[in-house]
Design a protein around this motif. Structure first.
Motif, PDB file in Angstrom:
ATOM      1  N   SER A 289      37.049  34.160  14.381  1.00  0.00           N
ATOM      2  CA  SER A 289      36.027  34.152  15.424  1.00  0.00           C
ATOM      3  C   SER A 289      36.305  35.225  16.478  1.00  0.00           C
ATOM      4  O   SER A 289      35.392  35.936  16.927  1.00  0.00           O
ATOM      5  CB  SER A 289      35.969  32.768  16.076  1.00  0.00           C
ATOM      6  OG  SER A 289      35.067  32.751  17.158  1.00  0.00           O
TER       7      SER A 289
ATOM      8  N   LEU B 216      35.535  38.687  15.046  1.00  0.00           N
ATOM      9  CA  LEU B 216      34.085  38.890  14.981  1.00  0.00           C
ATOM     10  C   LEU B 216      33.512  39.159  16.368  1.00  0.00           C
ATOM     11  O   LEU B 216      32.644  40.019  16.552  1.00  0.00           O
ATOM     12  CB  LEU B 216      33.411  37.661  14.369  1.00  0.00           C
ATOM     13  CG  LEU B 216      33.559  37.479  12.855  1.00  0.00           C
ATOM     14  CD1 LEU B 216      33.019  36.121  12.435  1.00  0.00           C
ATOM     15  CD2 LEU B 216      32.833  38.589  12.105  1.00  0.00           C
ATOM     16  N   ASN B 217      34.022  38.407  17.357  1.00  0.00           N
ATOM     17  CA  ASN B 217      33.564  38.574  18.727  1.00  0.00           C
ATOM     18  C   ASN B 217      33.886  39.971  19.252  1.00  0.00           C
ATOM     19  O   ASN B 217      33.073  40.614  19.913  1.00  0.00           O
ATOM     20  CB  ASN B 217      34.218  37.509  19.612  1.00  0.00           C
ATOM     21  CG  ASN B 217      33.598  37.455  20.990  1.00  0.00           C
ATOM     22  OD1 ASN B 217      32.379  37.449  21.117  1.00  0.00           O
ATOM     23  ND2 ASN B 217      34.438  37.409  22.013  1.00  0.00           N
ATOM     24  N   GLU B 218      35.112  40.452  18.938  1.00  0.00           N
ATOM     25  CA  GLU B 218      35.519  41.795  19.348  1.00  0.00           C
ATOM     26  C   GLU B 218      34.648  42.867  18.698  1.00  0.00           C
ATOM     27  O   GLU B 218      34.234  43.827  19.337  1.00  0.00           O
ATOM     28  CB  GLU B 218      36.987  42.029  18.969  1.00  0.00           C
ATOM     29  CG  GLU B 218      37.979  41.371  19.896  1.00  0.00           C
ATOM     30  CD  GLU B 218      37.952  41.988  21.281  1.00  0.00           C
ATOM     31  OE1 GLU B 218      38.315  43.162  21.410  1.00  0.00           O
ATOM     32  OE2 GLU B 218      37.536  41.291  22.238  1.00  0.00           O
ATOM     33  N   LYS B 219      34.386  42.675  17.400  1.00  0.00           N
ATOM     34  CA  LYS B 219      33.563  43.627  16.669  1.00  0.00           C
ATOM     35  C   LYS B 219      32.162  43.695  17.246  1.00  0.00           C
ATOM     36  O   LYS B 219      31.595  44.766  17.453  1.00  0.00           O
ATOM     37  CB  LYS B 219      33.516  43.237  15.198  1.00  0.00           C
ATOM     38  CG  LYS B 219      32.671  44.173  14.331  1.00  0.00           C
ATOM     39  CD  LYS B 219      32.653  43.710  12.881  1.00  0.00           C
ATOM     40  CE  LYS B 219      31.792  44.634  12.035  1.00  0.00           C
ATOM     41  NZ  LYS B 219      31.736  44.168  10.625  1.00  0.00           N
ATOM     42  N   ASN B 220      31.569  42.529  17.534  1.00  0.00           N
ATOM     43  CA  ASN B 220      30.223  42.474  18.072  1.00  0.00           C
ATOM     44  C   ASN B 220      30.134  43.042  19.485  1.00  0.00           C
ATOM     45  O   ASN B 220      29.117  43.627  19.868  1.00  0.00           O
ATOM     46  CB  ASN B 220      29.701  41.027  18.069  1.00  0.00           C
ATOM     47  CG  ASN B 220      29.489  40.505  16.647  1.00  0.00           C
ATOM     48  OD1 ASN B 220      29.246  41.278  15.728  1.00  0.00           O
ATOM     49  ND2 ASN B 220      29.587  39.189  16.481  1.00  0.00           N
ATOM     50  N   SER B 221      31.206  42.892  20.262  1.00  0.00           N
ATOM     51  CA  SER B 221      31.200  43.388  21.637  1.00  0.00           C
ATOM     52  C   SER B 221      31.278  44.905  21.696  1.00  0.00           C
ATOM     53  O   SER B 221      30.971  45.517  22.728  1.00  0.00           O
ATOM     54  CB  SER B 221      32.373  42.777  22.425  1.00  0.00           C
ATOM     55  OG  SER B 221      33.599  43.265  21.928  1.00  0.00           O
ATOM     56  N   GLN B 222      31.695  45.536  20.603  1.00  0.00           N
ATOM     57  CA  GLN B 222      31.817  47.000  20.573  1.00  0.00           C
ATOM     58  C   GLN B 222      30.537  47.685  20.118  1.00  0.00           C
ATOM     59  O   GLN B 222      30.446  48.900  20.120  1.00  0.00           O
ATOM     60  CB  GLN B 222      32.975  47.394  19.645  1.00  0.00           C
ATOM     61  CG  GLN B 222      34.335  46.959  20.160  1.00  0.00           C
ATOM     62  CD  GLN B 222      35.431  47.179  19.140  1.00  0.00           C
ATOM     63  OE1 GLN B 222      35.204  47.760  18.077  1.00  0.00           O
ATOM     64  NE2 GLN B 222      36.612  46.665  19.442  1.00  0.00           N
ATOM     65  N   LYS B 223      29.539  46.881  19.727  1.00  0.00           N
ATOM     66  CA  LYS B 223      28.270  47.459  19.272  1.00  0.00           C
ATOM     67  C   LYS B 223      27.444  47.973  20.439  1.00  0.00           C
ATOM     68  O   LYS B 223      27.494  47.437  21.527  1.00  0.00           O
ATOM     69  CB  LYS B 223      27.489  46.403  18.474  1.00  0.00           C
ATOM     70  CG  LYS B 223      28.103  46.070  17.138  1.00  0.00           C
ATOM     71  CD  LYS B 223      27.259  45.060  16.398  1.00  0.00           C
ATOM     72  CE  LYS B 223      27.867  44.709  15.047  1.00  0.00           C
ATOM     73  NZ  LYS B 223      27.063  43.702  14.323  1.00  0.00           N
TER      74      LYS B 223
END
Length: 211
Positions: free
Chosen positions: A201, A204-211
């Protein structure tokens, strides 16, 4: 073995073992540390350092004999010995573990399951009978059981672990979401599934925050 091996190295050994098995299944019997690094994801230097902890397996200019290295890592992990194992807790998780044939292939012979729920006692998972938890101490002693897999709710896990410890069990694979308090001579490996899920989780949160 007198040399103290770091836990980080020990936790990488099963991955080596798995990838070497895959190589043998593909009829690959010789590999360099560079080629192995490309497959497994560790650097060639890391691989050489890890394996040097247990002696020299590779040869300069030749690389590693895959079958020999696979067998040696199996011995280091103790898989070649075989272990009599029971599962405590015959709910969904306990049944799933009992149904997984890979454990037996790896030297972990599951002998029986134990359960407190009277509706499950006497049933069979594959050819494994579910026994009453009240009989577990006698069963462990009579059948030379070395490992117990705890798949109980966290509320009962410590009590079960205490009983297992007094029965002479050598190791516990704990799936209950609680850290067990046990004597130091008892080997315990905790598998906290939710912690692994929380790590996923986070990533995924880190990945989504970099978008």
């Amino acid at each position: 073995m007198s040399k103290q091996i770091s836990m980080a190295v020990i936790r990488r050994l099963p991955k080596y073992y798995r990838y070497l098995r895959d190589l043998l299944d593909r009829d690959i019997y010789r590999i360099s540390s560079k080629e192995l690094s490309e497959i497994i994801g560790f650097t060639a230097s890391q691989i050489r350092q890890d394996l040097n902890n247990f002696g020299g397996f590779g040869q300069q200019g030749y690389g590693y004999n895959v079958e020999e290295l696979y067998n040696e890592i199996g011995k280091i992990l103790g898989i070649d010995k075989g272990y009599n194992t029971v599962i405590v807790g015959a709910g969904n998780l306990g049944q799933a573990i009992a149904n997984y044939s890979g454990f037996q292939k790896s030297g972990f012979e599951i002998k029986a399951l134990f359960e407190a729920n009277p509706r499950l006692i006497g049933l069979k998972i594959r050819d494994l009978e579910i026994f009453d938890i009240e009989d577990i101490e006698d069963y462990i002693k009579e059948n030379d059981i070395e490992i117990a897999v705890i798949c109980t709710p966290k509320e009962s896990a410590q009590d079960i672990a205490d009983r297992l410890s007094k029965s002479g069990i050598s190791g516990i694979w704990n799936f209950a979401p609680v850290d067990l308090n046990l004597p130091e001579n008892l080997v315990v490996e905790n598998v906290h599934l939710t912690e692994s899920l929380y790590t996923l989780s986070y990533l995924l949160n880190e990945k989504n925050s970099q978008k």
